[in-house]
Design a protein around this motif. Structure first.
Motif, short mmCIF file in Angstrom:
data_model
loop_
_atom_site.label_atom_id
_atom_site.label_comp_id
_atom_site.label_asym_id
_atom_site.label_seq_id
_atom_site.Cartn_x
_atom_site.Cartn_y
_atom_site.Cartn_z
N ALA A 242 57.93 -17.59 20.41
CA ALA A 242 58.51 -17.93 19.10
C ALA A 242 57.87 -19.18 18.51
O ALA A 242 57.62 -20.16 19.21
CB ALA A 242 60.01 -18.12 19.24
N GLY A 243 57.62 -19.12 17.22
CA GLY A 243 57.04 -20.25 16.51
C GLY A 243 56.98 -19.94 15.03
O GLY A 243 57.12 -18.78 14.60
N PHE A 244 56.76 -20.96 14.22
CA PHE A 244 56.78 -20.79 12.77
C PHE A 244 55.70 -19.84 12.30
O PHE A 244 55.93 -18.97 11.45
CB PHE A 244 56.62 -22.16 12.11
N LEU A 245 54.48 -19.95 12.85
CA LEU A 245 53.39 -19.08 12.42
C LEU A 245 53.67 -17.63 12.79
O LEU A 245 53.36 -16.71 12.02
CB LEU A 245 52.07 -19.55 13.02
N LEU A 246 54.24 -17.41 13.97
CA LEU A 246 54.59 -16.04 14.36
C LEU A 246 55.64 -15.47 13.42
O LEU A 246 55.56 -14.30 13.03
CB LEU A 246 55.10 -16.02 15.81
N ASP A 247 56.63 -16.28 13.03
CA ASP A 247 57.64 -15.82 12.08
C ASP A 247 56.99 -15.38 10.77
O ASP A 247 57.37 -14.36 10.19
CB ASP A 247 58.66 -16.93 11.81
N LEU A 248 56.02 -16.14 10.29
CA LEU A 248 55.34 -15.77 9.05
C LEU A 248 54.59 -14.45 9.20
O LEU A 248 54.59 -13.61 8.29
CB LEU A 248 54.37 -16.88 8.64
N ARG A 249 53.97 -14.25 10.37
CA ARG A 249 53.27 -13.00 10.62
C ARG A 249 54.23 -11.82 10.64
O ARG A 249 53.95 -10.75 10.08
CB ARG A 249 52.51 -13.07 11.94
N VAL A 250 55.37 -12.00 11.29
CA VAL A 250 56.36 -10.92 11.37
C VAL A 250 56.90 -10.60 9.97
O VAL A 250 57.04 -9.43 9.60
CB VAL A 250 57.51 -11.31 12.32
N LEU A 251 57.19 -11.63 9.18
CA LEU A 251 57.68 -11.40 7.82
C LEU A 251 56.63 -10.68 6.98
O LEU A 251 56.96 -9.78 6.20
CB LEU A 251 58.06 -12.73 7.17
N GLY A 252 55.37 -11.07 7.13
CA GLY A 252 54.31 -10.41 6.40
C GLY A 252 54.16 -8.95 6.79
O GLY A 252 54.03 -8.07 5.93
N ARG A 253 54.20 -8.68 8.09
CA ARG A 253 54.11 -7.29 8.56
C ARG A 253 55.31 -6.47 8.09
O ARG A 253 55.16 -5.31 7.70
CB ARG A 253 54.03 -7.28 10.09
N THR A 254 56.49 -7.06 8.13
CA THR A 254 57.69 -6.35 7.66
C THR A 254 57.57 -6.02 6.18
O THR A 254 57.92 -4.92 5.74
CB THR A 254 58.93 -7.22 7.91
N PHE A 255 57.08 -6.98 5.39
CA PHE A 255 56.91 -6.76 3.96
C PHE A 255 55.97 -5.59 3.70
O PHE A 255 56.23 -4.74 2.84
CB PHE A 255 56.39 -8.03 3.30
N LEU A 256 54.87 -5.52 4.45
CA LEU A 256 53.92 -4.42 4.27
C LEU A 256 54.56 -3.09 4.62
O LEU A 256 54.29 -2.07 3.98
CB LEU A 256 52.68 -4.65 5.13
N ARG A 257 55.42 -3.08 5.64
CA ARG A 257 56.08 -1.82 6.02
C ARG A 257 57.08 -1.37 4.96
O ARG A 257 57.37 -0.18 4.85
CB ARG A 257 56.78 -1.97 7.37
N LEU A 258 57.61 -2.30 4.20
CA LEU A 258 58.54 -1.94 3.13
C LEU A 258 57.81 -1.41 1.91
O LEU A 258 58.42 -0.82 1.02
CB LEU A 258 59.39 -3.15 2.73
N LEU A 259 56.50 -1.64 1.85
CA LEU A 259 55.68 -1.16 0.74
C LEU A 259 54.63 -0.21 1.30
O LEU A 259 53.52 -0.63 1.62
CB LEU A 259 55.01 -2.33 0.01
N PRO A 260 54.96 1.08 1.44
CA PRO A 260 54.07 2.03 2.13
C PRO A 260 52.65 2.03 1.60
O PRO A 260 51.69 2.10 2.36
CB PRO A 260 54.76 3.38 1.89
N ARG A 261 52.46 1.94 0.28
CA ARG A 261 51.11 2.01 -0.28
C ARG A 261 50.28 0.80 0.16
O ARG A 261 49.14 0.91 0.59
CB ARG A 261 51.22 2.07 -1.81
#
Length: 220
Positions: free
Chosen positions: A169-188
């Motif tokens: 766990a760390g701040f940079l990992l959190d940003l990566r997870v949020l970014g990946r989650t955002f991409l999954r919410l936008l299929p295109r």
């Protein structure tokens, strides 16, 4: 830093988005199936303590909601509820959980009390994930391990990534997870990012679980 980031993001989301979107969705839920628009359920949080988790109601009111998790083709899911779950809009009220400190933006997803008892029989060291606050999203969810996927192999893989998150766990990992989650919410956008990553052979910032380990017990 993590708590400050959680507070700043949740305040912005609540003020700029939920202030107008939640009333609209609440009205749609009420028009679709009547009854309460919020579903409040006891979930397992940090240190194994239970807390009240907020969601928009996506099922008909039923007596087994706290014991029987959703399954594929579940007849309890309303017409609107299926769309809310598919888009994850039913989880928007959890930004209030982040505000009050019972959840974080990123962390292991909180399980029902009955799920913890059932899943705990499948994996060792099942309590490790409770060393941190549960999250609206997590490493497992960023990798697509969410929803009604509850077969033993998927549960073991979820716990593997939950424990992996606790260790890294760390701040940079959190940003990566949020970014990946955002991409999954936008299929295109997600498909475009996948094609680009394949073209440049860029390493995945969140490592991939080796195939031979997917059926292995979760390591502490």
């Amino acid at each position: 830093m993590k708590r400050l980031f959680d507070l700043c993001v949740s305040v912005v989301v609540v003020a700029a988005i939920l202030s107008w979107l939640l009333p609209v969705l609440a009205l749609l839920v009420w028009l679709d199936s009547g009854g309460p628009v919020l579903f409040i359920q006891e979930r397992v949080g940090k240190a194994g303590r239970s807390f009240r988790c907020f969601k928009l109601r996506s099922m008909v009111v039923n007596a087994v909601a706290d014991r029987q998790p959703m399954t594929a083709g579940d007849s309890r899911i309303t017409k609107l509820g299926g769309w809310l779950r598919h888009t994850h809009l039913d989880e928007l009220p959890q930004f209030f959980n982040v505000l009050i400190g019972s959840m974080s933006l990123v962390g292991p997803r909180p399980y029902m009390l009955s799920d913890r008892r059932a899943f705990g029989q499948l994996v060792p060291d099942e309590a490790k994930r409770y060393c941190v606050r549960p999250g609206i999203t997590g490493v497992a969810q960023a990798k697509g391990l969410h929803g009604g996927l509850c077969d033993p192999e998927t549960i073991r893989e979820r716990y593997y990534w939950d424990n992996w998150y606790v260790d890294h766990a760390g701040f940079l990992l959190d940003l990566r997870v949020l970014g990946r989650t955002f991409l999954r919410l936008l299929p295109r956008l997600h498909r475009k990012a996948q094609r680009h990553a394949s073209a440049v052979a860029a390493p995945d910032p969140i490592p991939v679980l080796p195939l031979k380990e997917r059926n292995a017990p979760v390591r502490g």
